[in-house]
Design a protein around this motif. Structure first.
Motif: not given
Length: 448
Positions: A381-400
């Motif tokens: 979740r990008d918003e955990v690291y960046h307060d002004n993230s444009d991906m707020k409310g969006i989580a990425e499920i990265i299958v490594g």
């Protein structure tokens, strides 16, 4: 059960058949240690050696390859064998007798372990002995390799069910709709690792997947080493109701609609068979609990939260201890056809990078985990690291890693502390636009 007669008949049949496909199949599956009688074991070793060298096999070549004390018995076995028609049946009986002897030996070993238990290690010794006893029924199976051609009709039935839009029963849906559409769900023998830094939602993702699997087959086990059983129940209720944990902890402020969702969620959970154990355990103790539950009515999944808190086996190095854990969990899954969901922390290297999306190299002791895992998932979740993230409310499920398919990234909405399915194309377009804007901004700053 005495094995001498079975061993005798098998050796006679192999001498009679010679260099035959049946003899080669048996030689490839049955170890010499399966023979209890020394002389018959010597004959079997001689026959296997002759097979490997493509040499003729008869009473004379076998007699010439065994110790002097065994030579007379070769002639006796060869001349008294009337038919080799039941050669595979004799091989099966020899193997079963061997497994019974092994079972008796294992039980005696388990008894010694229990007898030597002290007050300081009684739990570990009980788990070790229970593990030995629990594996007996699996070790004594007489499953033999099957021809692919013989399996084709069963597989065609599976395909027919899929064409009708029905579940084949071979795979378990994760509840993450785009992932299920891409991969078809988890295999029942998968070791699934969910890894992430704190705050990324790996426990929530595990509960989300566990709830989905539990709804399909109905009985699961969650080993929680970080939360109490009450906290785990609260997480399940919140996930099923779509409510935040905060709302459940302050129920006086809940609306009527929220109360209705809570009632429905608890009602569905009451009808299901998910179990929780909040205790720090070793891998052997976890497997002991899981195998006992599986024998007592079946088990659909095991989830472990999390690897870093598990009791580690004694090993010269930490990575070897981790390898022991992941290896045993994978073998458990294969043996019982039960998927294991294992949570793990990522190392701190992620924090020092501009792009904090994790990859396989960020796994702690990644060698063993990467090798044994069938699926490795990184929630981000990008918003955990960046307060002004444009991906707020969006989580990425990265299958490594996905052993049965290509690694890929999926998107989910992060709402009230839960993962919620969303339209993938809309999320992907939003992500791409953010990437373009970031690249444009970097380019302007460079020119300035």
């Amino acid at each position: 059960m005495e094995s001498y007669e079975f061993e005798y008949q098998l050796i006679g049949s192999m001498i009679m058949k010679g260099d035959h496909i049946d003899c080669r199949d048996i030689a490839g599956k049955l170890p010499a240690v399966a023979f209890d009688n020394f002389h018959l074991r010597s004959m079997y070793q001689a026959i296997v050696t002759l097979l490997n060298k493509a040499e003729p096999i008869d009473m004379f070549t076998v007699q010439g390859a065994v110790p002097a004390a065994t030579k007379d018995l070769v002639l006796d076995v060869a001349t008294k064998t009337i038919s080799a028609a039941n050669i595979r049946g004799w091989a099966k009986r020899v193997r079963q007798c061997w497994m019974i002897r092994k079972g008796v030996e294992d039980l005696q070993n388990a008894a010694k372990i229990l007898a030597a238990a002290g007050t300081h290690d009684i739990n570990e010794r009980i788990a070790e002995a229970t593990g030995i006893v629990g594996r007996l029924q699996f070790e004594t199976n007489d499953r033999l390799p099957r021809r692919i051609a013989d399996l084709i009709p069963d597989y065609l039935e599976v395909l027919e069910e899929r064409l009708k839009g029905e579940e084949s029963g071979l795979y378990l849906k994760t509840g993450i709709e785009p992932m299920d559409a891409e991969y078809g769900g988890f295999d029942r023998t998968d070791l699934i690792v969910i890894a992430g830094r704190p705050g990324m939602g790996k426990t929530e993702l595990a509960i989300n997947i566990a709830n989905s699997i539990g709804r399909q087959k109905g009985r699961g086990l969650l080993i929680s080493m970080e939360m109490s059983e009450t906290q785990v129940v609260e997480r399940h209720v919140a996930d099923r109701a779509g409510l935040s944990v905060g709302a459940l902890r302050n129920p006086l402020g809940m609306t009527q609609e929220q109360y209705t969702k809570l009632t429905v969620a608890t009602g569905t959970l009451l009808d299901e068979e998910n179990h929780v154990l909040d205790e720090t355990l070793s891998v052997d103790e976890i497997i002991s609990h899981a195998e006992r539950m599986n024998m007592d009515g079946g088990l659909s999944f095991v989830a472990i939260d999390y690897l870093g808190l598990m009791k580690k086996p004694k090993a010269d190095r930490h990575d070897l201890a981790i390898a022991d854990i992941t290896g045993k969990l994978k073998q458990f899954s294969l043996r019982n056809k039960i998927p294991v969901i294992l949570l793990s922390q990522l190392n701190r290297g992620v924090e020092g990078r501009p792009d904090k999306r994790p990859n396989l190299a960020d796994l702690k002791d990644s060698g063993a985990i990467e090798q044994d895992a069938d699926v490795i998932i990184f929630p981000y979740r990008d918003e955990v690291y960046h307060d002004n993230s444009d991906m707020k409310g969006i989580a990425e499920i990265i299958v490594g890693k996905y052993r049965s398919g290509q690694p890929k990234t999926f998107y989910m909405e992060w709402r009230n502390g839960h993962f919620v399915n969303i339209d993938q194309q809309d999320a992907a377009n939003r992500f791409a636009e953010n990437e373009r804007q970031a690249a444009k901004s970097n380019s302007s700053n460079w020119r300035g």
